[in-house]
Design a protein around this motif. Structure first.
Motif, PDB file in Angstrom:
ATOM      1  N   ALA A 196     -10.053  -3.646   0.951  1.00  0.00           N
ATOM      2  CA  ALA A 196      -9.389  -2.393   0.591  1.00  0.00           C
ATOM      3  C   ALA A 196      -8.175  -2.666  -0.276  1.00  0.00           C
ATOM      4  O   ALA A 196      -7.637  -3.772  -0.298  1.00  0.00           O
ATOM      5  CB  ALA A 196      -8.958  -1.641   1.851  1.00  0.00           C
ATOM      6  N   GLU A 197      -7.774  -1.619  -1.003  1.00  0.00           N
ATOM      7  CA  GLU A 197      -6.495  -1.647  -1.706  1.00  0.00           C
ATOM      8  C   GLU A 197      -5.435  -1.193  -0.696  1.00  0.00           C
ATOM      9  O   GLU A 197      -5.557  -0.121  -0.102  1.00  0.00           O
ATOM     10  CB  GLU A 197      -6.512  -0.692  -2.900  1.00  0.00           C
ATOM     11  N   ILE A 198      -4.399  -1.992  -0.510  1.00  0.00           N
ATOM     12  CA  ILE A 198      -3.368  -1.667   0.480  1.00  0.00           C
ATOM     13  C   ILE A 198      -1.994  -1.871  -0.147  1.00  0.00           C
ATOM     14  O   ILE A 198      -1.703  -2.945  -0.674  1.00  0.00           O
ATOM     15  CB  ILE A 198      -3.491  -2.546   1.741  1.00  0.00           C
ATOM     16  N   GLU A 199      -1.179  -0.823  -0.074  1.00  0.00           N
ATOM     17  CA  GLU A 199       0.194  -0.916  -0.568  1.00  0.00           C
ATOM     18  C   GLU A 199       1.132  -0.293   0.461  1.00  0.00           C
ATOM     19  O   GLU A 199       0.902   0.822   0.928  1.00  0.00           O
ATOM     20  CB  GLU A 199       0.350  -0.204  -1.909  1.00  0.00           C
ATOM     21  N   VAL A 200       2.178  -1.023   0.814  1.00  0.00           N
ATOM     22  CA  VAL A 200       3.147  -0.560   1.811  1.00  0.00           C
ATOM     23  C   VAL A 200       4.547  -0.629   1.216  1.00  0.00           C
ATOM     24  O   VAL A 200       4.926  -1.634   0.616  1.00  0.00           O
ATOM     25  CB  VAL A 200       3.095  -1.417   3.096  1.00  0.00           C
ATOM     26  N   THR A 201       5.304   0.445   1.373  1.00  0.00           N
ATOM     27  CA  THR A 201       6.719   0.459   1.004  1.00  0.00           C
ATOM     28  C   THR A 201       7.514   0.910   2.223  1.00  0.00           C
ATOM     29  O   THR A 201       7.008   1.662   3.058  1.00  0.00           O
ATOM     30  CB  THR A 201       6.993   1.405  -0.177  1.00  0.00           C
ATOM     31  N   MET A 202       8.769   0.449   2.305  1.00  0.00           N
ATOM     32  CA  MET A 202       9.592   0.773   3.476  1.00  0.00           C
ATOM     33  C   MET A 202      10.985   1.214   3.058  1.00  0.00           C
ATOM     34  O   MET A 202      11.503   0.783   2.026  1.00  0.00           O
ATOM     35  CB  MET A 202       9.707  -0.439   4.413  1.00  0.00           C
TER      36      MET A 202
END
Length: 230
Positions: free
Chosen positions: A145-151
């Motif tokens: 999968a394409e996974i992008e996380v920002t916090m």
């Protein structure tokens, strides 16, 4: 007293003026208590309102790239959100001509990759995991999968694009909650055989996931596990 010995009612020796002053003091004390209670209630309500507003601003800030809200004040966050929404609208408008001109004949060999990467690909800026191996992502090998996380301030915004699988959403939500991540918002959009998740979570106390890479790695393992079960 003599009145008590004779069984007579007690005589109030206070003058009318003294009695009025006493009643005024009693009413004044009650008014002070009511005013103080109202003041404390107002303070509690206002404190709760500010906390709720700060939580909403933190979520809003986590939903957009950090470049849109480099400062943490309310005006910068709201202004950045407006600019980000306008940018997304522009992206959606630019995608419309592609939908009408894209041919439906796709080679079977390219279907597993092309059909997964093409939809929603413009919504990813710097994904930690990608369906194509690249030096810019965390994994050296391709991900399911394409996974992008920002916090931002304990709130995380998650973007996932994967192939649709049976009971995928239920398994994903259950797995996220088991990681001590409180689900604040979830949106799922499907296209062809792909699904795009936009998720907002709050990192709870005691969670072992403290960075974007920690969360992205955990999500990659979850998606991979769902793929293998299917």
């Amino acid at each position: 007293s003599l009145e008590e010995e004779l069984g007579l009612p007690a005589i109030n020796m206070e003058t009318p003026l003294q009695q009025r002053r006493k009643r005024r003091r009693t009413r004044s004390n009650k008014n002070k208590e009511e005013i103080e209670n109202q003041r404390m209630t107002h303070i509690a309500v206002e404190r709760n309102r500010r906390k709720q507003m700060n939580d909403y601003l933190a979520v809003l800030r986590s939903l957009m790239p950090s470049s849109y809200a480099q400062r943490g004040d309310q005006a910068s966050i709201v202004g950045g959100a407006i600019n980000y929404v306008k940018e997304l609208e522009h992206i959606l408008q630019s995608m419309e001509p592609r939908r009408t001109t894209t041919t439906t004949t796709i080679h079977e060999a390219d279907t597993s990759t092309s059909s997964l990467v093409r939809p929603f690909s413009d919504f990813f800026t710097f994904p930690q995991y990608s369906t194509k191996s690249s030096s810019s992502v965390t994994e050296s090998s391709s991900s399911p999968a394409e996974i992008e996380v920002t916090m931002a301030e304990g709130h995380a915004n998650i973007k996932i694009m994967a192939k649709k699988k049976p009971r995928q959403l239920l398994k994903l939500v259950a797995s996220i909650q088991s990681l001590r991540l409180s689900l604040l918002h979830l949106n799922a959009t499907t296209r062809d055989n792909s699904i795009f998740y936009s998720i907002s979570v709050k990192v709870e106390e005691g969670s072992q996931l403290n960075t974007v890479d920690d969360i992205a790695t955990a999500l990659n393992q979850i998606i991979r596990g769902i793929e293998e079960e299917s």
